[in-house]
Design an enzyme around this catalytic site. Structure first.
Site, PDB file in Angstrom:
ATOM      1  N   CYS A 141       0.795  -1.244   0.000  1.00 51.69           N
ATOM      2  CA  CYS A 141       0.000   0.000   0.000  1.00 51.69           C
ATOM      3  C   CYS A 141       0.819   1.282   0.000  1.00 51.69           C
ATOM      4  CB  CYS A 141      -0.927   0.016   1.200  1.00 51.69           C
ATOM      5  SG  CYS A 141      -2.213  -1.213   1.085  1.00 51.69           S
TER       6      CYS A 141
HETATM    7  P1  NAI Z   1      -4.492  -8.413  -4.300  1.00 52.50           P
HETATM    8  O1  NAI Z   1      -3.703  -8.239  -5.535  1.00 52.50           O
HETATM    9  O2  NAI Z   1      -3.933  -9.213  -3.157  1.00 52.50           O
HETATM   10  O3  NAI Z   1      -5.908  -9.027  -4.653  1.00 52.50           O
HETATM   11  C1  NAI Z   1      -6.731  -8.627  -5.708  1.00 52.50           C
HETATM   12  C2  NAI Z   1      -7.566  -9.827  -6.141  1.00 52.50           C
HETATM   13  O4  NAI Z   1      -8.556  -9.381  -7.058  1.00 52.50           O
HETATM   14  C3  NAI Z   1      -6.755 -10.896  -6.863  1.00 52.50           C
HETATM   15  O5  NAI Z   1      -6.961 -12.141  -6.232  1.00 52.50           O
HETATM   16  C4  NAI Z   1      -7.306 -10.853  -8.289  1.00 52.50           C
HETATM   17  O6  NAI Z   1      -7.289 -12.108  -8.923  1.00 52.50           O
HETATM   18  C5  NAI Z   1      -8.713 -10.377  -8.051  1.00 52.50           C
HETATM   19  N1  NAI Z   1      -9.376  -9.785  -9.216  1.00 52.50           N
HETATM   20  C6  NAI Z   1      -8.886  -8.890 -10.100  1.00 52.50           C
HETATM   21  N2  NAI Z   1      -9.817  -8.573 -11.021  1.00 52.50           N
HETATM   22  C7  NAI Z   1     -10.922  -9.286 -10.717  1.00 52.50           C
HETATM   23  C8  NAI Z   1     -12.211  -9.382 -11.284  1.00 52.50           C
HETATM   24  N3  NAI Z   1     -12.568  -8.692 -12.360  1.00 52.50           N
HETATM   25  N4  NAI Z   1     -13.111 -10.230 -10.710  1.00 52.50           N
HETATM   26  C9  NAI Z   1     -12.780 -10.955  -9.632  1.00 52.50           C
HETATM   27  N5  NAI Z   1     -11.555 -10.891  -9.028  1.00 52.50           N
HETATM   28  C10 NAI Z   1     -10.655 -10.060  -9.565  1.00 52.50           C
HETATM   29  O7  NAI Z   1      -4.824  -6.924  -3.779  1.00 52.50           O
HETATM   30  P2  NAI Z   1      -5.000  -6.433  -2.272  1.00 52.50           P
HETATM   31  O8  NAI Z   1      -3.699  -6.261  -1.600  1.00 52.50           O
HETATM   32  O9  NAI Z   1      -6.043  -7.252  -1.616  1.00 52.50           O
HETATM   33  O10 NAI Z   1      -5.565  -4.966  -2.511  1.00 52.50           O
HETATM   34  C11 NAI Z   1      -6.859  -4.758  -3.001  1.00 52.50           C
HETATM   35  C12 NAI Z   1      -7.203  -3.288  -2.836  1.00 52.50           C
HETATM   36  O11 NAI Z   1      -7.249  -2.948  -1.451  1.00 52.50           O
HETATM   37  C13 NAI Z   1      -6.172  -2.351  -3.469  1.00 52.50           C
HETATM   38  O12 NAI Z   1      -6.829  -1.232  -3.965  1.00 52.50           O
HETATM   39  C14 NAI Z   1      -5.308  -1.965  -2.282  1.00 52.50           C
HETATM   40  O13 NAI Z   1      -4.685  -0.711  -2.473  1.00 52.50           O
HETATM   41  C15 NAI Z   1      -6.325  -1.892  -1.155  1.00 52.50           C
HETATM   42  N6  NAI Z   1      -5.801  -2.110   0.175  1.00 52.50           N
HETATM   43  C16 NAI Z   1      -4.875  -3.093   0.407  1.00 52.50           C
HETATM   44  C17 NAI Z   1      -4.407  -3.328   1.694  1.00 52.50           C
HETATM   45  C18 NAI Z   1      -3.394  -4.397   1.970  1.00 52.50           C
HETATM   46  O14 NAI Z   1      -2.878  -4.407   3.079  1.00 52.50           O
HETATM   47  N7  NAI Z   1      -3.083  -5.286   1.038  1.00 52.50           N
HETATM   48  C19 NAI Z   1      -4.887  -2.527   2.838  1.00 52.50           C
HETATM   49  C20 NAI Z   1      -5.874  -1.544   2.478  1.00 52.50           C
HETATM   50  C21 NAI Z   1      -6.298  -1.356   1.207  1.00 52.50           C
END
Ligand code: NAI
Length: 425
Positions: A263
């Site tokens: 992040c």
């Molecule tokens: P990630 O990359 O771990 O997970 C994203 C998931 O979405 C993947 O499993 C991917 O296959 C799936 N995906 C993508 N397109 C899709 C679709 N069209 N339909 C269904 N699934 C789909 O990402 P993460 O780390 O969970 O982050 C997600 C969001 O949350 C980002 O915007 C991030 O900035 C935010 N965020 C992340 C935090 C963290 O600690 N990782 C904390 C707070 C916010």
């Protein structure tokens, strides 16, 4: 309540698991088949304390995963948790969220009743109102605020403590103009904390400002730590004294190798990019980044000073995850340390209790991987502690050729009988 979560990555899976613990009926949707299968077998595709126990307990009961987006039709509320990575120039890449929202919209066209969409992914201020709502309306034929409730509710969890943070948040931010949606989202969270209601754009900015503020605190104490080191002052004592002022709390005040992760780096660069686009040069934020980029260089320089040259020296990097208690290596500060060591001609061996598999995908075969700290340290010239894993607190350096240790996280307890140097103390 029947809830769907799109994207079963870090945030999506924690959200889904957490909501299932609260008793909701939850369906996760992800495009990765293996991930879906793993979740449905009760196993977690990522390491986070407490997550697998919840999956084991709730999968097959009120929690399931699927690749079929049509399942959102059986739910009342959908949380969007897909990735919003940085583009090559630091801008936020909205490709995944636009696709998810457009696909969702097409499916929601078939639904007669009111549906709430909660955007949990981090998106630049203005995105929900200017891009996501129009996409949803166009593809669903529905009107936001009437038959579609759209809420921007950012996630503030800390990796390594994610399950605990999700279930016991400090605050919940709900950004929407739709009062009906606010009621529903509040009922879903059912949290014992302040709920801050605002506009979507402000909610988006609160998320960016939070991450930047926390990174600023870390870069601030690192800057002070670098000065303290030159003055022979213990920065940890300084931080303790400083934190007694109630306006300055002790959190995010541990001087060391700096921030990384999924992040802070991308969000900070994302807002800098947005700000420049709008014609404002964010000077403080730029300095926060610069200080962070300096810490790995200082760490390697300290090692070089000890040995004269790092060429052909056996250097051990202890820790690949961007912080302890996670297997996430995204933008880990261990990587620039490794790159600099390789550039100096060192032979690098790395070890991490949980993040080796993820790190191997980034580093390939440019470094050796050891399956224990003890094996990594055997006959080594120098060790760099890059991640604050508990396992490293009481590590033994007995097997090393020269017991030189550069501690980037101020974690080592017994510093006797070794040539110890802290990064900024
Ligand atoms: P990630 O990359 O771990 O997970 C994203 C998931 O979405 C993947 O499993 C991917 O296959 C799936 N995906 C993508 N397109 C899709 C679709 N069209 N339909 C269904 N699934 C789909 O990402 P993460 O780390 O969970 O982050 C997600 C969001 O949350 C980002 O915007 C991030 O900035 C935010 N965020 C992340 C935090 C963290 O600690 N990782 C904390 C707070 C916010």
């Amino acid at each position: 309540m029947d809830i769907s979560v799109i994207g079963a990555g870090y945030v999506g899976l924690i959200t889904a698991a957490g909501l299932s613990e609260k008793g909701h009926n939850v369906t996760c949707v992800d495009i990765q088949k293996e991930r879906v299968e793993l979740i449905n077998s009760g196993r977690a595709p990522l390491f986070e304390e407490g997550l697998e126990e919840i999956l084991k307990r709730n999968v097959g009961e009120n929690l399931r995963a699927t690749t079929d987006l049509e399942n959102i039709l059986n739910t009342d509320v959908t949380f969007i948790c897909v990735q919003t990575p940085a583009d090559f120039d630091g801008a936020v890449d909205l490709r995944y969220i636009k696709k998810a929202v457009s696909d969702m919209g097409k499916i929601l066209r078939k639904k007669d009743s009111y549906h709430v969409v909660v955007v949990k992914s981090t998106v630049p201020p203005g995105t929900t109102e200017e891009i996501l709502i129009p996409l949803l309306e166009k593809n669903s034929g529905k009107i936001a605020g009437k038959d579609l409730g759209v809420v921007m509710s950012p996630e503030f969890l800390r990796e390594g403590l994610a399950m605990r943070d999700f279930l016991n948040p400090d605050r919940i931010v709900i950004g929407t103009y739709d009062k009906r949606a606010v009621k529903i989202v509040k009922r879903i969270y059912n949290a014992n904390c302040p709920v801050f209601e605002t506009t979507p754009k402000t909610a988006e900015m609160i998320k960016y400002a939070s991450n930047i503020f926390l990174a600023t605190k870390i870069s601030f104490i690192n800057d002070i730590g670098n000065i303290c080191k030159k003055l022979g002052i213990d920065v940890y004592e300084v931080a303790e004294g400083l934190s007694l002022d109630h306006r300055i709390n002790p959190h995010s005040m541990r001087a060391g190798l700096g921030w990384g992760g999924s992040c802070f780096p991308k969000d900070i660069r994302g807002l800098v990019h947005k700000s420049r686009e709008l014609g404002y040069e964010p000077k403080l934020v730029d300095a926060v980044i610069q200080i962070n980029e300096e810490q790995p260089k200082i760490m390697v320089r300290l090692g070089k000073n000890k040995l004269g040259s790092l060429e052909n020296k056996k250097a051990v990097v202890l820790g690949l995850a961007f912080k302890g208690n996670t297997d996430d290596v995204r933008d880990s500060q261990a990587f620039p340390v490794i790159e600099l060591l390789l550039r100096e001609g060192a032979e690098v061996t790395a070890y991490d209790p949980k993040a080796m598999e993820n790190a191997k995908k980034v580093l390939n075969n440019r470094v050796r991987f050891a399956d224990s700290a003890e094996k990594a340290l055997k006959d080594a010239d120098i060790a760099f502690i890059t991640t604050d894993w508990d396992e490293f607190k009481n590590i033994s350096f007995d097997g090393m050729k020269r017991k030189i240790v550069i501690d980037g996280r101020n974690i080592l307890r017994d510093r006797r009988d070794i040539d110890y140097e802290g990064l900024c103390w």
